[in-house]
Design a protein around this motif. Structure first.
Motif, PDB file in Angstrom:
ATOM      1  N   LEU A 171      47.905  29.236   9.037  1.00 31.52           N
ATOM      2  CA  LEU A 171      48.229  27.847   8.729  1.00 31.52           C
ATOM      3  C   LEU A 171      47.407  26.936   9.615  1.00 31.52           C
ATOM      4  CD1 LEU A 171      52.129  27.667   8.363  1.00 31.52           C
ATOM      5  CD2 LEU A 171      50.400  27.967   6.577  1.00 31.52           C
ATOM      6  N   GLY A 172      46.889  25.859   9.005  1.00 36.18           N
ATOM      7  CA  GLY A 172      46.230  24.810   9.754  1.00 36.18           C
ATOM      8  C   GLY A 172      46.836  23.470   9.386  1.00 36.18           C
ATOM      9  N   THR A 173      46.337  22.416   9.981  1.00 37.89           N
ATOM     10  CA  THR A 173      46.706  21.066   9.567  1.00 37.89           C
ATOM     11  C   THR A 173      45.429  20.274   9.346  1.00 37.89           C
ATOM     12  OG1 THR A 173      46.840  20.121  11.805  1.00 37.89           O
ATOM     13  CG2 THR A 173      48.847  21.133  10.904  1.00 37.89           C
ATOM     14  N   ASP A 174      45.503  19.328   8.423  1.00 36.17           N
ATOM     15  CA  ASP A 174      44.318  18.569   7.998  1.00 36.17           C
ATOM     16  C   ASP A 174      44.672  17.088   7.991  1.00 36.17           C
ATOM     17  OD1 ASP A 174      42.295  17.333   6.268  1.00 36.17           O
ATOM     18  OD2 ASP A 174      41.724  19.373   5.713  1.00 36.17           O
ATOM     19  N   THR A 175      44.065  16.330   8.919  1.00 33.68           N
ATOM     20  CA  THR A 175      44.279  14.887   9.020  1.00 33.68           C
ATOM     21  C   THR A 175      43.062  14.120   8.522  1.00 33.68           C
ATOM     22  OG1 THR A 175      45.730  15.235  10.922  1.00 33.68           O
ATOM     23  CG2 THR A 175      44.897  13.002  10.597  1.00 33.68           C
ATOM     24  N   GLY A 176      41.873  14.668   8.770  1.00 33.33           N
ATOM     25  CA  GLY A 176      40.639  14.058   8.280  1.00 33.33           C
ATOM     26  C   GLY A 176      39.635  15.109   7.844  1.00 33.33           C
ATOM     27  N   GLY A 177      40.128  16.347   7.688  1.00 38.96           N
ATOM     28  CA  GLY A 177      39.244  17.458   7.313  1.00 38.96           C
ATOM     29  C   GLY A 177      39.454  18.685   8.169  1.00 38.96           C
ATOM     30  N   SER A 178      40.523  18.710   8.957  1.00 41.93           N
ATOM     31  CA  SER A 178      40.704  19.729   9.990  1.00 41.93           C
ATOM     32  C   SER A 178      41.059  21.115   9.494  1.00 41.93           C
ATOM     33  CB  SER A 178      41.763  19.261  10.997  1.00 41.93           C
ATOM     34  OG  SER A 178      41.260  18.231  11.805  1.00 41.93           O
ATOM     35  N   ILE A 179      41.263  21.286   8.199  1.00 41.18           N
ATOM     36  CA  ILE A 179      41.340  22.616   7.584  1.00 41.18           C
ATOM     37  C   ILE A 179      40.034  22.926   6.861  1.00 41.18           C
ATOM     38  CG2 ILE A 179      42.391  23.951   5.704  1.00 41.18           C
ATOM     39  CD1 ILE A 179      45.075  22.707   6.435  1.00 41.18           C
ATOM     40  N   ARG A 180      39.572  21.970   6.068  1.00 42.89           N
ATOM     41  CA  ARG A 180      38.403  22.202   5.216  1.00 42.89           C
ATOM     42  C   ARG A 180      37.117  22.352   6.025  1.00 42.89           C
ATOM     43  NH1 ARG A 180      39.121  16.930   2.278  1.00 42.89           N
ATOM     44  NH2 ARG A 180      40.439  16.579   4.115  1.00 42.89           N
ATOM     45  N   TYR A 310      39.004   5.178   8.643  1.00 50.24           N
ATOM     46  CA  TYR A 310      39.788   6.274   9.223  1.00 50.24           C
ATOM     47  C   TYR A 310      39.929   6.106  10.726  1.00 50.24           C
ATOM     48  CZ  TYR A 310      40.909  11.089  10.629  1.00 50.24           C
ATOM     49  OH  TYR A 310      41.477  12.198  11.178  1.00 50.24           O
ATOM     50  N   TYR A 311      38.832   5.730  11.398  1.00 50.60           N
ATOM     51  CA  TYR A 311      38.881   5.617  12.859  1.00 50.60           C
ATOM     52  C   TYR A 311      39.484   4.305  13.336  1.00 50.60           C
ATOM     53  CZ  TYR A 311      37.009  10.154  13.716  1.00 50.60           C
ATOM     54  OH  TYR A 311      36.891  11.516  13.791  1.00 50.60           O
ATOM     55  N   LEU A 312      40.145   3.604  12.429  1.00 51.66           N
ATOM     56  CA  LEU A 312      41.081   2.535  12.794  1.00 51.66           C
ATOM     57  C   LEU A 312      42.506   2.925  12.426  1.00 51.66           C
ATOM     58  CD1 LEU A 312      38.958  -0.555  11.731  1.00 51.66           C
ATOM     59  CD2 LEU A 312      39.758  -0.056  14.045  1.00 51.66           C
ATOM     60  N   ALA A 383      41.224  -2.109   7.578  1.00 50.31           N
ATOM     61  CA  ALA A 383      41.061  -0.677   7.297  1.00 50.31           C
ATOM     62  C   ALA A 383      41.977  -0.242   6.163  1.00 50.31           C
ATOM     63  CB  ALA A 383      41.347   0.138   8.551  1.00 50.31           C
ATOM     64  N   GLN A 384      43.175  -0.794   6.117  1.00 48.70           N
ATOM     65  CA  GLN A 384      44.094  -0.444   5.037  1.00 48.70           C
ATOM     66  C   GLN A 384      43.592  -0.962   3.688  1.00 48.70           C
ATOM     67  OE1 GLN A 384      46.161   1.761   5.307  1.00 48.70           O
ATOM     68  NE2 GLN A 384      47.530   1.623   7.057  1.00 48.70           N
ATOM     69  N   LYS A 385      42.892  -2.074   3.702  1.00 48.87           N
ATOM     70  CA  LYS A 385      42.301  -2.579   2.456  1.00 48.87           C
ATOM     71  C   LYS A 385      41.196  -1.641   1.967  1.00 48.87           C
ATOM     72  CE  LYS A 385      43.330  -7.423   3.551  1.00 48.87           C
ATOM     73  NZ  LYS A 385      42.765  -8.738   3.953  1.00 48.87           N
ATOM     74  N   VAL A 386      40.387  -1.139   2.905  1.00 51.41           N
ATOM     75  CA  VAL A 386      39.352  -0.172   2.537  1.00 51.41           C
ATOM     76  C   VAL A 386      39.996   1.099   1.978  1.00 51.41           C
ATOM     77  CG1 VAL A 386      37.513   1.318   3.428  1.00 51.41           C
ATOM     78  CG2 VAL A 386      37.661  -1.065   4.180  1.00 51.41           C
ATOM     79  N   ARG A 387      41.108   1.481   2.572  1.00 49.97           N
ATOM     80  CA  ARG A 387      41.829   2.654   2.090  1.00 49.97           C
ATOM     81  C   ARG A 387      42.232   2.472   0.626  1.00 49.97           C
ATOM     82  NH1 ARG A 387      46.797   5.232   5.642  1.00 49.97           N
ATOM     83  NH2 ARG A 387      46.930   7.224   4.536  1.00 49.97           N
ATOM     84  N   THR A 388      42.661   1.281   0.270  1.00 48.90           N
ATOM     85  CA  THR A 388      43.007   0.980  -1.123  1.00 48.90           C
ATOM     86  C   THR A 388      41.792   1.086  -2.026  1.00 48.90           C
ATOM     87  OG1 THR A 388      44.816  -0.463  -0.443  1.00 48.90           O
ATOM     88  CG2 THR A 388      43.951  -0.775  -2.670  1.00 48.90           C
ATOM     89  N   LEU A 389      40.650   0.586  -1.551  1.00 51.30           N
ATOM     90  CA  LEU A 389      39.419   0.662  -2.345  1.00 51.30           C
ATOM     91  C   LEU A 389      39.004   2.115  -2.576  1.00 51.30           C
ATOM     92  CD1 LEU A 389      37.326  -2.228  -0.719  1.00 51.30           C
ATOM     93  CD2 LEU A 389      38.526  -2.264  -2.923  1.00 51.30           C
ATOM     94  N   ILE A 434      37.143  13.000   4.901  1.00 47.94           N
ATOM     95  CA  ILE A 434      38.070  11.910   5.209  1.00 47.94           C
ATOM     96  C   ILE A 434      38.611  11.180   3.974  1.00 47.94           C
ATOM     97  CG2 ILE A 434      37.993   9.524   6.095  1.00 47.94           C
ATOM     98  CD1 ILE A 434      36.762  10.675   8.665  1.00 47.94           C
ATOM     99  N   PRO A 435      37.791  10.883   2.948  1.00 44.76           N
ATOM    100  CA  PRO A 435      38.323  10.111   1.812  1.00 44.76           C
ATOM    101  C   PRO A 435      39.583  10.714   1.187  1.00 44.76           C
ATOM    102  CG  PRO A 435      35.941  10.138   1.708  1.00 44.76           C
ATOM    103  CD  PRO A 435      36.331  11.076   2.813  1.00 44.76           C
ATOM    104  N   ALA A 436      39.659  12.029   1.074  1.00 41.84           N
ATOM    105  CA  ALA A 436      40.833  12.658   0.454  1.00 41.84           C
ATOM    106  C   ALA A 436      42.089  12.408   1.277  1.00 41.84           C
ATOM    107  CB  ALA A 436      40.607  14.157   0.287  1.00 41.84           C
ATOM    108  N   ASN A 437      41.967  12.417   2.608  1.00 38.52           N
ATOM    109  CA  ASN A 437      43.128  12.131   3.452  1.00 38.52           C
ATOM    110  C   ASN A 437      43.576  10.688   3.314  1.00 38.52           C
ATOM    111  OD1 ASN A 437      41.405  14.332   5.010  1.00 38.52           O
ATOM    112  ND2 ASN A 437      43.540  14.651   5.542  1.00 38.52           N
TER     113      ASN A 437
END
Length: 493
Positions: A171-180, A310-312, A383-389, A434-437
């Motif tokens: 098992l791993g965890t993935d926050t920005g790509g930490s499994i993939r 992501y880094y915000l 950053a949250q607006k970019v996340r929406t985009l 990162i985009p998928a997260n």
């Protein structure tokens, strides 16, 4: 090396059903760990006694004719960010050194219920903050393909354990790509399920809107088998999705891309990518086309802003989540030097200074600044607006195609120490994942061969809409069969 450690999880399960004992299989993996660990450092803790006890119980139940889950008796390793009773959970940090949780994470409870012997806890970047497993307080993990190189991160210990045949599953965890990303760096399969598809209860939180637990394995089918064990609704996790688990094992065994529309993401390939990575990726795309997939180039223009957003978002959530490590209730407690009768605030400051590593401190400071009065809207809000985009780009893309495809990482594994002095260079390694997260979507990394220029593994990433994890396993299994991947190297012979 034992035949048991060479086998896939599915092969081990078949052997167990045919008379092989779980004790025999588990002991073979423990022996492999003992032989290999001096050169890899994938494990922070090995629980031989507990693993063998579980194995013996499974053998007894099977001998009695009891109907058992598919993976009962197949050993597994667990990232040391996930709570386990009876074993320490350190998050790779001095601030939690020696801490033994009073309860199991939901995913661990499900492993136990399914009868998987837990071999131990694997190394990681401290609090999952890193892309190389060089930020652990307990030493670097090394890549089994070349022990002078990193295994990726932050789930580098789990990836290296699977790649070095120390465990068939992890098992791993993935926050920005930490499994993939470590999956790609070590030549194994790594899956980030749909956000909310696997419980986060009992997992030390890094960034709560991004974190996701997922399986790591040497085959797509094995990853699917483990996925079905850990997935499903959990009332203890408020972000858990109350929906049926997709039939990922059936999809992995189907593995047919004929007529499937696969979108190649224009912004995640080409300039800036290592030539050996790009070459293997192009060959994988061609193989999918020849197998009957319809290849479509799609544009997701907001993806180029993913790292900045992501880094915000991530450090802001880190700043909030790590405030609980205050030396008051558990973990490290340090008295400040030269202070008689220190205040609680002084003890907290001294303990956090001594217990947190440089990367953790860097992200706490970044997040605290982004959330501070006068800067919140300019940084975190933007950053949250970019996340929406980014989410909108995904939605538009999935109107044209069934799954999306890109390299998993822009390079193969780099040498230990090569990027530790340049955090930005390290952060850029997650540009594809990162985009998928940020959008909460599922992704899988599948090994697609070795780069011509380094001789190291390359991974391709497939992405799907939320709750369509089965599409990833179908396409990933097809890609796995189409692209020849050399047998993983043996290490510490």
């Amino acid at each position: 090396m034992s035949d048991h450690t060479r086998s896939s999880a599915a092969q081990i399960a078949a052997a167990l059903a045919d008379g092989t004992t779980s004790v025999e299989v588990t002991q073979a993996h423990l022996d492999r760990i003992a032989a290999t660990e001096p050169s890899i450092n994938a494990f922070l803790h090995v629980d031989a006694e507990g693993a063998l006890a579980t194995a013996a119980d499974v053998d007894r139940r099977r001998e009695a004719g009891e109907s058992l889950p598919a993976l009962a008796g197949v050993p597994v390793a667990v990232k040391d960010l996930i709570n386990t009773t009876g074993q320490p959970t350190t998050a790779g940090s001095r601030i939690l050194e020696g801490w033994v949780p009073p309860y199991d994470a939901t995913v661990v409870a499900r492993l136990r219920a399914a009868g998987l012997p837990i071999l131990g806890k694997t190394n990681l970047d401290e609090f999952a903050m890193g892309s190389s497993t060089e930020h652990s307080a307990y030493g670097d993990t090394r890549n089994p393909w070349d022990t002078d190189r990193i295994p990726g991160g932050s789930s580098g210990g789990s990836a290296a354990a699977v790649a070095a045949f120390e465990a068939p599953l992890a098992l791993g965890t993935d926050t920005g790509g930490s499994i993939r990303q470590p999956g790609a760096m070590t030549g194994i399969v790594g899956v980030k399920p749909t956000y909310g598809g696997v419980s986060r209860y009992g997992v030390v939180a890094m960034a709560s809107s991004l974190d996701q637990v997922g399986p790591m394995a040497r085959t797509v089918e094995d990853a699917a088998l483990l996925h079905e064990v850990i997935a499903g609704h959990d009332p203890l996790d408020s972000t858990s999705i109350d929906a049926p688990v997709p039939s990922v094992v059936e999809a992995a065994r189907r593995g047919d891309v004929s007529g499937l529309r696969i979108g190649v993401i224009r912004e995640l390939a080409g300039e800036g990518f290592q030539p050996g990575v790009q070459s293997r990726f192009d060959a994988a795309v061609e193989a999918l086309a020849q197998a009957g997939a319809e290849i479509v180039e799609v544009s997701c223009p907001s993806f180029v802003h993913g790292i900045a957003a992501y880094y915000l978002v991530m450090p802001s959530e880190v700043s909030s989540n790590l405030a609980r490590f205050d030396a008051m209730r558990y973990g490290l407690r340090v008295a400040p030097e030269g202070v008689d009768g220190p205040s609680a605030e002084q003890v907290m400051a001294a303990s956090r200074d001594a217990g947190f590593g440089d990367e953790v401190k860097r992200r706490i400071v970044l997040g605290t600044y982004a959330l501070s009065s006068g800067y919140y809207d300019a940084y975190y809000g933007s950053a949250q607006k970019v996340r929406t985009l980014i989410a909108r780009d995904f939605s538009a893309a999935f109107e044209q195609v069934d799954v999306l495809l890109s390299p998993t990482a822009p390079t193969t594994a780099w040498r230990l120490g090569e990027k530790t002095s340049d955090p930005l260079a390290m952060y850029l390694e997650d540009i594809c994942t990162i985009p998928a997260n940020l959008a909460g979507l599922p992704g899988i990394s599948v090994p697609i061969g070795l780069a011509d220029d380094t001789g190291l593994p390359v991974g391709a990433q497939l992405l799907a809409p939320a709750l369509a994890d089965d599409r990833l396993y179908n396409a990933g299994a097809a890609l796995e069969r189409l692209v020849s991947m050399p047998v993983l190297q043996e290490v510490a012979r």
